[in-house]
Design a protein around this motif. Sequence first.
Motif, PDB file in Angstrom:
ATOM      1  N   GLY A  53      39.883 -58.260 -38.751  1.00 30.25           N
ATOM      2  CA  GLY A  53      40.480 -58.426 -39.925  1.00 30.25           C
ATOM      3  C   GLY A  53      40.301 -59.443 -40.970  1.00 30.25           C
ATOM      4  N   ARG A  54      39.379 -60.378 -40.581  1.00 30.72           N
ATOM      5  CA  ARG A  54      39.155 -61.302 -41.283  1.00 30.72           C
ATOM      6  C   ARG A  54      37.759 -61.419 -42.020  1.00 30.72           C
ATOM      7  NH1 ARG A  54      42.432 -65.443 -41.385  1.00 30.72           N
ATOM      8  NH2 ARG A  54      40.699 -66.966 -42.135  1.00 30.72           N
ATOM      9  N   THR A  55      37.613 -61.880 -43.423  1.00 33.55           N
ATOM     10  CA  THR A  55      36.353 -62.247 -44.033  1.00 33.55           C
ATOM     11  C   THR A  55      35.705 -63.392 -43.749  1.00 33.55           C
ATOM     12  OG1 THR A  55      37.487 -62.704 -46.203  1.00 33.55           O
ATOM     13  CG2 THR A  55      37.087 -60.273 -45.836  1.00 33.55           C
ATOM     14  N   LYS A  56      36.315 -64.340 -43.353  1.00 37.90           N
ATOM     15  CA  LYS A  56      35.737 -65.811 -42.956  1.00 37.90           C
ATOM     16  C   LYS A  56      36.534 -66.149 -41.888  1.00 37.90           C
ATOM     17  CE  LYS A  56      38.658 -68.110 -46.745  1.00 37.90           C
ATOM     18  NZ  LYS A  56      38.460 -68.806 -47.801  1.00 37.90           N
ATOM     19  N   PHE A 107      29.943 -58.056 -19.623  1.00 35.98           N
ATOM     20  CA  PHE A 107      29.954 -57.348 -20.895  1.00 35.98           C
ATOM     21  C   PHE A 107      28.385 -57.532 -21.484  1.00 35.98           C
ATOM     22  CE2 PHE A 107      34.097 -59.891 -20.302  1.00 35.98           C
ATOM     23  CZ  PHE A 107      34.893 -59.200 -21.114  1.00 35.98           C
ATOM     24  N   ARG A 108      28.387 -56.150 -22.286  1.00 35.25           N
ATOM     25  CA  ARG A 108      27.117 -56.132 -22.848  1.00 35.25           C
ATOM     26  C   ARG A 108      26.933 -56.340 -24.292  1.00 35.25           C
ATOM     27  NH1 ARG A 108      26.017 -55.541 -18.106  1.00 35.25           N
ATOM     28  NH2 ARG A 108      24.764 -57.320 -19.025  1.00 35.25           N
ATOM     29  N   MET A 109      25.888 -57.060 -24.618  1.00 32.32           N
ATOM     30  CA  MET A 109      25.971 -57.591 -25.977  1.00 32.32           C
ATOM     31  C   MET A 109      25.828 -56.225 -27.008  1.00 32.32           C
ATOM     32  SD  MET A 109      25.907 -60.852 -26.098  1.00 32.32           S
ATOM     33  CE  MET A 109      25.111 -60.990 -27.744  1.00 32.32           C
ATOM     34  N   GLY A 110      25.036 -55.454 -26.687  1.00 34.41           N
ATOM     35  CA  GLY A 110      25.346 -54.414 -27.671  1.00 34.41           C
ATOM     36  C   GLY A 110      26.886 -53.776 -27.874  1.00 34.41           C
ATOM     37  N   THR A 111      27.562 -53.751 -26.930  1.00 34.86           N
ATOM     38  CA  THR A 111      28.850 -53.365 -27.069  1.00 34.86           C
ATOM     39  C   THR A 111      29.717 -54.225 -28.115  1.00 34.86           C
ATOM     40  OG1 THR A 111      28.843 -52.130 -25.005  1.00 34.86           O
ATOM     41  CG2 THR A 111      30.838 -52.407 -25.713  1.00 34.86           C
ATOM     42  N   LEU A 112      29.574 -55.728 -27.683  1.00 37.10           N
ATOM     43  CA  LEU A 112      30.243 -56.486 -28.221  1.00 37.10           C
ATOM     44  C   LEU A 112      29.763 -56.538 -29.723  1.00 37.10           C
ATOM     45  CD1 LEU A 112      30.138 -59.410 -25.891  1.00 37.10           C
ATOM     46  CD2 LEU A 112      32.216 -57.656 -26.089  1.00 37.10           C
ATOM     47  N   LEU A 113      28.643 -56.383 -29.981  1.00 35.90           N
ATOM     48  CA  LEU A 113      28.158 -56.469 -31.422  1.00 35.90           C
ATOM     49  C   LEU A 113      28.427 -55.299 -32.115  1.00 35.90           C
ATOM     50  CD1 LEU A 113      24.517 -57.771 -30.773  1.00 35.90           C
ATOM     51  CD2 LEU A 113      26.334 -58.910 -32.234  1.00 35.90           C
ATOM     52  N   SER A 114      28.700 -54.294 -31.469  1.00 40.25           N
ATOM     53  CA  SER A 114      29.233 -52.810 -32.174  1.00 40.25           C
ATOM     54  C   SER A 114      30.616 -52.843 -32.756  1.00 40.25           C
ATOM     55  CB  SER A 114      29.248 -51.595 -31.300  1.00 40.25           C
ATOM     56  OG  SER A 114      30.038 -51.652 -30.345  1.00 40.25           O
ATOM     57  N   ARG A 159      31.792 -59.417 -40.253  1.00 41.42           N
ATOM     58  CA  ARG A 159      31.560 -60.545 -40.269  1.00 41.42           C
ATOM     59  C   ARG A 159      30.120 -61.061 -40.180  1.00 41.42           C
ATOM     60  NH1 ARG A 159      35.157 -64.401 -39.203  1.00 41.42           N
ATOM     61  NH2 ARG A 159      33.521 -65.574 -39.733  1.00 41.42           N
ATOM     62  N   LEU A 160      29.138 -60.444 -39.228  1.00 45.29           N
ATOM     63  CA  LEU A 160      27.837 -60.400 -39.521  1.00 45.29           C
ATOM     64  C   LEU A 160      27.108 -60.318 -40.733  1.00 45.29           C
ATOM     65  CD1 LEU A 160      26.987 -59.248 -35.877  1.00 45.29           C
ATOM     66  CD2 LEU A 160      26.947 -61.501 -36.561  1.00 45.29           C
ATOM     67  N   LYS A 161      27.957 -59.321 -41.399  1.00 46.45           N
ATOM     68  CA  LYS A 161      27.164 -58.763 -42.794  1.00 46.45           C
ATOM     69  C   LYS A 161      27.674 -59.914 -43.918  1.00 46.45           C
ATOM     70  CE  LYS A 161      26.745 -54.023 -41.447  1.00 46.45           C
ATOM     71  NZ  LYS A 161      26.996 -52.617 -41.493  1.00 46.45           N
ATOM     72  N   SER A 162      28.754 -60.380 -43.606  1.00 44.43           N
ATOM     73  CA  SER A 162      29.329 -61.467 -44.741  1.00 44.43           C
ATOM     74  C   SER A 162      28.284 -62.672 -44.802  1.00 44.43           C
ATOM     75  CB  SER A 162      30.573 -61.924 -44.166  1.00 44.43           C
ATOM     76  OG  SER A 162      30.442 -62.946 -43.206  1.00 44.43           O
ATOM     77  N   PRO A 163      28.454 -63.386 -46.164  1.00 49.11           N
ATOM     78  CA  PRO A 163      27.554 -64.430 -46.383  1.00 49.11           C
ATOM     79  C   PRO A 163      27.618 -65.484 -45.490  1.00 49.11           C
ATOM     80  CG  PRO A 163      28.787 -63.544 -48.382  1.00 49.11           C
ATOM     81  CD  PRO A 163      29.176 -63.027 -47.276  1.00 49.11           C
ATOM     82  N   GLU A 164      29.100 -65.490 -44.807  1.00 46.69           N
ATOM     83  CA  GLU A 164      29.448 -66.867 -44.029  1.00 46.69           C
ATOM     84  C   GLU A 164      28.762 -66.500 -42.507  1.00 46.69           C
ATOM     85  OE1 GLU A 164      33.532 -68.679 -42.684  1.00 46.69           O
ATOM     86  OE2 GLU A 164      33.272 -68.764 -44.978  1.00 46.69           O
TER      87      GLU A 164
END
Length: 478
Positions: free
Chosen positions: A125-128, A194-201, A208-213
């Motif tokens: 729920g955070r943008t930074k 833990f699978r990286m694909g699942t965590l990244l989804s 957060r990955l799409k945010s500038p920070e």
Amino acid sequence: MVAPMLRCIARGRWFFTPGPIGVLPLGLREAHSGAQGLLAMQKARGLFKEFFPETGTKIELPELFDRGTAGKFPQTIYCGFDPTADSLHVGHLLALLGLFHFQRAGHNVIALVGGATARLGDPSGRTKEREMLDAERVEKNARALRQGLEALATHHQQLFTNGRAWGSFTVLDNSAWYQEQHLVDFLAAVGGHFRMGTLLSRLSVQARLKSPEGMSLAEFLYQVLQAYDFYYLFQRYGCRVQLGGSDQLGNIVSGYEFINKLTGEDVFGITVPLITSTTGAKLGKSAGNAVWLNRDKTSPFELYQFFVRQQDDSVQRYLKLFTFLPLPEIDHIMQLHVREPEKRGPQKRLAAEVTKLVHGQEGLDSAKRCTQALYHSSIDALEGMSDQELKELFREASFSELVLDPGTSVLDTCRKANAIPDGPRGYRMITEGGVSINHRQVTNPESVLVLGQHILKNGLSLLKIGKRNFYIIKWLQL
């Protein structure tokens, strides 16, 4: 019938065990038609928002609780609270109410303080990224949160008994099991599941990955540690249900998948709604609009007024969410409100119930005294107030301790308190009606102070200059 009594176990951990109480009148008792009824009831009240997983498990969530209704198989439910500040706030209350409702139905609940996970920072729920906290500050905050949780549980036990057998309330801190972990050993034992694909989804990660920070590795691993917390509590305490805000669903799912992979057992998640301001912003420290539960940060009066000021279109929902009042009683309160809306009955009842839970009966009495003193100009309320209450009520007021010399006048008092300017201008402020003492206007600067009128029985005087400037005077050597 029995209700809980407090018993200390060890530092950072405590719980309630049963002790005798009286039985409430039938009309005021809570109607729990079994634990399956509890889930449905809280869903109807709006307290429980989502259940995960809803289907496809060997034992479904309602069935799990149905087995525990008779007290033979009580379930264990937990909710986590990260000590990113030294106080809980109103935004935490719904999760706590969820735990309390389970406890009242005979189940065991755990409030988990994130003394370890707070070092990483939850990205949900955070943008930074959150402000990084050092170990000393986190430990101090964790200690304060444990005390706050204990106080709330004590008020719940003392003031809201319902004539039924309750489950236990336990406070734990996850630093107790992480401080003994070695990084490489932990990653070797846990990381492979833990699978990286699942965590990244996860939505929180994607945002957060799409945010500038971007997103730090520490934040990314937060969901792994929360999943391990769930696993640890499942193994150690038989905890099968995690409760959390609706922004926690991704982390809860990670815990479910981790436990299911390791043990083949089913666990569950329940979310509660997030409380937002009138602008739609989430209430909390990060948003800058937190209403704290610690008296040093938000007084009982301020908490009381926060709920008294709620609008008519939200007060019925808040009565269902923030109180233990039965739904028929809430309906009755709202019916009376339709006939006499000017009395703001639902708002006052909501404010009273929440303030009593957070600050106890003494805190509620304090809030009502402050309300009478400020909004109803009650001299009796002023006389009954302590130094602390006056300072809380008039946070911006100057506080002075003065010696009462024989013949001290209104003018002397105002000048010693630095409330008026020297010379003719200050004199005129009194004669023109700009000064009041204890809610009574004074216009004669030479009037000698009178005990019981200008000086209250508690040795205090409330000096008001103009409309908004207050000065609190504590008289010495009376």
